[in-house]
Enzyme design. Structure first.
Site, PDB file in Angstrom:
ATOM      1  N   HIS A   1       0.819  -1.220   0.000  1.00  0.00           N
ATOM      2  CA  HIS A   1       0.000   0.000   0.000  1.00  0.00           C
ATOM      3  C   HIS A   1       0.853   1.271   0.000  1.00  0.00           C
ATOM      4  O   HIS A   1       0.722   2.093  -0.913  1.00  0.00           O
ATOM      5  CB  HIS A   1      -0.988  -0.034   1.168  1.00  0.00           C
ATOM      6  CG  HIS A   1      -1.634   1.276   1.465  1.00  0.00           C
ATOM      7  ND1 HIS A   1      -2.473   1.909   0.569  1.00  0.00           N
ATOM      8  CD2 HIS A   1      -1.538   2.093   2.539  1.00  0.00           C
ATOM      9  CE1 HIS A   1      -2.880   3.056   1.102  1.00  0.00           C
ATOM     10  NE2 HIS A   1      -2.315   3.195   2.292  1.00  0.00           N
TER      11      HIS A   1
ATOM     12  N   GLU B   1       1.182   5.600  12.679  1.00  0.00           N
ATOM     13  CA  GLU B   1      -0.157   5.184  13.071  1.00  0.00           C
ATOM     14  C   GLU B   1      -0.204   3.691  13.389  1.00  0.00           C
ATOM     15  O   GLU B   1      -0.753   3.285  14.404  1.00  0.00           O
ATOM     16  CB  GLU B   1      -1.133   5.518  11.925  1.00  0.00           C
ATOM     17  CG  GLU B   1      -2.517   4.913  12.045  1.00  0.00           C
ATOM     18  CD  GLU B   1      -3.330   5.518  13.180  1.00  0.00           C
ATOM     19  OE1 GLU B   1      -2.900   6.552  13.732  1.00  0.00           O
ATOM     20  OE2 GLU B   1      -4.371   4.940  13.522  1.00  0.00           O
ATOM     21  N   ASP B   2       0.385   2.872  12.527  1.00  0.00           N
ATOM     22  CA  ASP B   2       0.216   1.419  12.640  1.00  0.00           C
ATOM     23  C   ASP B   2       1.329   0.729  13.413  1.00  0.00           C
ATOM     24  O   ASP B   2       1.192  -0.428  13.795  1.00  0.00           O
ATOM     25  CB  ASP B   2       0.129   0.787  11.239  1.00  0.00           C
ATOM     26  CG  ASP B   2      -1.136   1.233  10.516  1.00  0.00           C
ATOM     27  OD1 ASP B   2      -2.007   1.816  11.182  1.00  0.00           O
ATOM     28  OD2 ASP B   2      -1.240   1.000   9.300  1.00  0.00           O
TER      29      ASP B   2
ATOM     30  N   HIS C   1       3.915   6.841   5.459  1.00  0.00           N
ATOM     31  CA  HIS C   1       2.717   7.523   5.966  1.00  0.00           C
ATOM     32  C   HIS C   1       1.912   6.739   6.993  1.00  0.00           C
ATOM     33  O   HIS C   1       1.211   7.326   7.809  1.00  0.00           O
ATOM     34  CB  HIS C   1       1.824   8.007   4.814  1.00  0.00           C
ATOM     35  CG  HIS C   1       0.919   6.962   4.235  1.00  0.00           C
ATOM     36  ND1 HIS C   1       1.291   6.160   3.185  1.00  0.00           N
ATOM     37  CD2 HIS C   1      -0.343   6.586   4.553  1.00  0.00           C
ATOM     38  CE1 HIS C   1       0.301   5.341   2.884  1.00  0.00           C
ATOM     39  NE2 HIS C   1      -0.708   5.574   3.702  1.00  0.00           N
TER      40      HIS C   1
ATOM     41  N   ASP D   1     -24.351  15.099 -24.999  1.00  0.00           N
ATOM     42  CA  ASP D   1     -22.922  15.376 -25.124  1.00  0.00           C
ATOM     43  C   ASP D   1     -22.101  14.407 -24.296  1.00  0.00           C
ATOM     44  O   ASP D   1     -21.836  14.651 -23.142  1.00  0.00           O
ATOM     45  CB  ASP D   1     -22.604  16.827 -24.782  1.00  0.00           C
ATOM     46  CG  ASP D   1     -23.110  17.259 -23.428  1.00  0.00           C
ATOM     47  OD1 ASP D   1     -22.705  18.291 -22.946  1.00  0.00           O
ATOM     48  OD2 ASP D   1     -23.908  16.535 -22.828  1.00  0.00           O
TER      49      ASP D   1
ATOM     50  N   ASP E   1      -3.193   8.604  -1.110  1.00  0.00           N
ATOM     51  CA  ASP E   1      -3.499   7.520  -0.171  1.00  0.00           C
ATOM     52  C   ASP E   1      -4.946   7.081  -0.361  1.00  0.00           C
ATOM     53  O   ASP E   1      -5.256   5.903  -0.505  1.00  0.00           O
ATOM     54  CB  ASP E   1      -3.257   8.049   1.254  1.00  0.00           C
ATOM     55  CG  ASP E   1      -3.580   7.033   2.330  1.00  0.00           C
ATOM     56  OD1 ASP E   1      -3.391   5.824   2.084  1.00  0.00           O
ATOM     57  OD2 ASP E   1      -4.003   7.459   3.428  1.00  0.00           O
TER      58      ASP E   1
HETATM   59 MN    MN Z   1      -2.661   4.630   3.968  1.00  0.00          MN
END
Ligand code: MN
Length: 758
Positions: A72, A100-101, A96, A285, A165
């Site tokens: 990812h 967080e993880d 990124h 169109d 992301d």
């Molecule tokens: Mn992400």
């Protein structure tokens, strides 16, 4: 720069060394290849180190699809690389999700140490965006969006990376469970796609919309897709033929060009069907060609050629070159009728315009050589600041969302000021919106308007290219509440609200204060303004209002009726005004001083004169019931004026002994004429007697004979045959009561008579 939390990271990872063997770099082979092809200078070592670090941190983590998690961030980095953002942005994209993880293994200060301030700041911004979990959907979206704007004002690259992301998450959303898909898709449609649009990043915006729609309405999406395929089959080679014809003509004119042809996206057709309530067959169109040339002049030349070749559809020509869209988009648009009466749209632009159209503000990284200064971009971002500003006083999240959606989804109208400045308004905005877009003061003082020199009502909706003049007057009494229903922009609504809040507040306060004052006057006691405000503040605090001004304001605009708080006002009135009155009863020492200063100032009350104490209430002590002729003394009570005792009352003797009360005894004496016939006093007498039948009748007869009235009488049996009669009688003075006492003593059977109760 040091962070305390560093110490808690016992397992902190170091950045792995770059391996000699290329196989470890396999996952980023494509990324590195992309970077090489740009021909730009990147710090490849730093990017590789960021990858290795992220790879080590995410080791053992997997996406819902089953792929290793690192796929990812690498994919996001590739999208970022596609925008040709700088080295730091690509590193931040790779890193990124680490903070967080993998919070037990790294943090922002660790990243700062390893990759520098720039990368750390971007990762920090991205982490903060992720931490805003979406619980209550709509509010969270708005909050998220606000944070994004804030982050953006710090560094726009955070938003670019966030959009990349989100784009990758949307591309892989099919792997997520159904309910998650819907929330993510909605959020993408309402927040991320409009944001990409605002930033001019058409390519990302269109893909986000297309993906979001495919998850939000899979059936509708497929239907439109099928219809497009069917139509495309019917008009086979239409785009190819048209492109060939146009190309041949342009070559005749010796113009260097690039030609693109396409069918419009499922999303754009779907949106047209729904917005205009049309069936697929009524949409005409959905073919478009794009001609990209080198110079602005060539754009107009090409436009002329196209209009020569094909019949144009009236009202469809738009010159976004001379009047760019707020998101910097520039192009010429026209719709013409092609082969078999099939209409198609033509977009004509230069390469530079094309890059801006596709990549928005990112184009400044992508196509301008050398370092682009942040201030350059900040300038371009002024409209974002404006968007943020216009909603800064709107605290209601629903309204924020609504106005934001309106501001983002509607096409703009371009209106000119008499000086030729362009004011951009959302479609449907009125002249009032226009006035407020110029300045709040222009709006507040607006009394009329002119469109192209002719008087127009202020709720008129200006059209593209019209010149609007606002007529103001300093005598204007300000906006009307009705305007709130007329205006379209959040900016105007906010400014009108603000005016009412500000202007009416002072009026409301005056009205509310008068109401409170009227209520307090009902208690018939004087009070000062300070006391009034003090009372109001106390009541305000009791009902959870911040200050007395806010209380007056609330009462003033009718948010609270004064009768509703009457009880509390009375309470506080007693606590302040009456308590202060009691405190202001003169003390003994003061009395003495006053006697010296003002010997003539005396006040009589109930026939009693107390030195210097004007206007205080007097009552006679129940324990001794003094009569004129008795020598008396006064005691300043707490709250009930002065109580008068006989000087020889046992309570006085006891009271005088008390140190704390000593100062409260004041001298008092009977007023001249206090024992006149007109006034009577209550006296107590006690009669000791033999229990003789008929004695009570003789006593009553004697008292009646003396024209004395009995106020109260009771008897009590004593030991043997004796009894005690307690009587309250009304008499004039000590001489009077003494004569009564001696008369009663003469009655047979009466043993003794005394004044007062023993
Ligand atoms: Mn992400």
């Amino acid at each position: 720069m040091k962070d305390d939390t560093d110490k808690t990271l016992s397992e902190a990872l170091d950045v792995p060394a770059i391996p000699a063997d290329d196989s470890a770099l396999e996952p980023i082979a494509n990324l590195l290849d992309m970077l090489r092809r740009t021909g730009k200078k990147y710090d490849t070592d730093k990017i590789i180190r960021a990858f290795l670090y992220a790879d080590a941190l995410h080791a053992g983590q997997f996406r819902v699809s089953g792929e290793p998690y690192i796929s990812h961030p690498v994919a996001v980095a590739e999208i970022v690389a596609g925008l040709e953002l700088d080295t730091d942005s690509i590193c931040a994209a790779l890193l990124h999700d680490t903070v967080e993880d993998c919070s037990e293994k790294t943090n922002c200060s660790k990243i700062r140490q390893s990759f520098g301030e720039g990368v750390a700041m971007l990762v920090d911004g991205l982490t903060k965006l992720v931490q805003l979990k979406i619980e209550d959907k709509e509010e969270a979206e708005i909050e998220n969006l606000r944070k994004m704007f804030l982050a953006m004002s710090k560094d726009i690259r955070v938003i670019f990376i966030k959009l990349c992301d989100r784009l990758h998450n949307m591309r892989t959303l099919y792997a997520k469970p159904e309910n998650k898909r819907r929330i993510t898709a909605l959020e993408t449609m309402h927040v991320y796609a409009p944001l990409a649009h605002r930033l001019g990043m058409q390519r990302i915006k269109q893909e986000l919309e297309q993906l979001a729609l495919s998850f939000l309405d899979p059936i509708g999406f497929e239907e439109v897709q099928r219809d497009i395929d069917r139509k495309f089959g019917m008009n086979q080679n239409f785009i190819e033929n048209t492109k060939e014809n146009v190309a041949a003509k342009l070559r005749d004119y010796n113009i260097k060009f690039t030609l693109e042809g396409r069918v419009k996206s499922v999303y754009s057709i779907y949106k047209k069907m729904y917005n205009q309530n049309k069936s697929f067959d009524e949409i005409y169109d959905f073919y478009a060609i794009r001609i990209i040339v080198d110079t602005e002049l060539e754009c107009y030349t090409v436009l002329g050629i196209i209009h020569e070749m094909y019949k144009s559809v009236p009202g469809r020509f738009k010159d976004y070159i001379s009047t760019p869209k707020p998101n910097l988009y520039r192009s010429l648009h026209t719709t013409v009728i092609g082969r078999d009466g099939i209409p198609f749209e033509v977009q004509i632009r230069t390469w530079e315009m094309h890059h801006v159209a596709e990549y928005g503000i990112c184009a400044h990284w992508k196509y301008k050589s050398g370092a682009t200064s942040q201030s350059d971009i900040d300038q371009k971002l002024q409209w974002v600041a404006k968007l943020l500003d216009s909603d800064s006083d709107t605290r209601d999240p629903d309204e924020f969302m609504r106005t934001l959606k309106i501001d983002m989804f509607h096409d703009e109208t371009f209106v000119f000021t008499p000086k030729g400045d362009v004011i951009v308004l959302p479609q449907g905005a009125t002249l009032i919106d226009f006035a407020y877009a110029i300045h709040s003061e222009v709006g507040n003082k607006m009394v009329g308007a002119k469109i192209n020199g002719a008087i127009a009502t202020i709720d008129s909706i200006p059209k593209n290219g019209e010149i609007v003049e606002i007529i103001t007057s300093s005598a204007s009494r300000g906006p009307s509440r009705d305007w709130l229903k007329i205006v379209k922009t959040g900016e105007a609504r906010g400014k009108i609200r603000q005016w009412f809040k500000r202007e009416q507040r002072s009026e409301n306060i005056v009205m509310g204060r008068a109401d409170v004052e009227r209520e307090l006057k009902k208690y018939n006691r004087p009070f000062t303004d300070t006391q009034r405000d003090h009372i109001a503040a106390a009541v305000a605090a009791r009902i959870g209002i911040k200050s007395e001004e806010d209380l007056y304001n609330t009462i003033g605009y009718g948010g609270l009726s004064v009768t509703k708080i009457a009880g509390k006002l009375k309470d506080e009135f007693e606590r302040t005004v009456i308590a202060e009155e009691q405190q202001s009863v003169p003390q003994a020492d003061e009395l003495h001083v006053k006697t010296v200063e003002k010997p003539a100032h005396r006040h009589a009350s109930g026939g009693i004169v107390i030195d210097g104490a004007a206007g205080c209430a007097v009552k006679f002590a129940k324990c001794c019931n003094p009569l004129p002729g008795d020598s008396v003394v006064g005691f300043i009570t707490k709250g009930f004026g002065v109580s008068i005792h006989k000087a020889d009352c046992p309570n006085v003797k006891a009271g005088m002994m008390r140190e704390t009360d000593r100062d409260r005894w004041v001298s008092a004496y009977w007023e001249a004429g206090a024992d006149s016939d007109k006034t009577t006093y209550e006296a107590l007498i006690q009669i000791y007697a033999k229990d003789v039948i008929g004695l009570l009748a003789q006593i009553s007869a004697a008292i009646a004979d003396m024209r004395v009235s009995i106020l109260q009488i009771n008897s009590q049996k004593c030991s043997g045959d004796s009894m005690i009669l307690n009587m309250n009688i009304s008499c004039k003075n000590t001489d009077h009561v003494n004569s009564i006492v001696s008369r009663l003593k003469g009655i047979t059977g009466v043993v003794d008579v005394v004044r007062g109760f023993s």
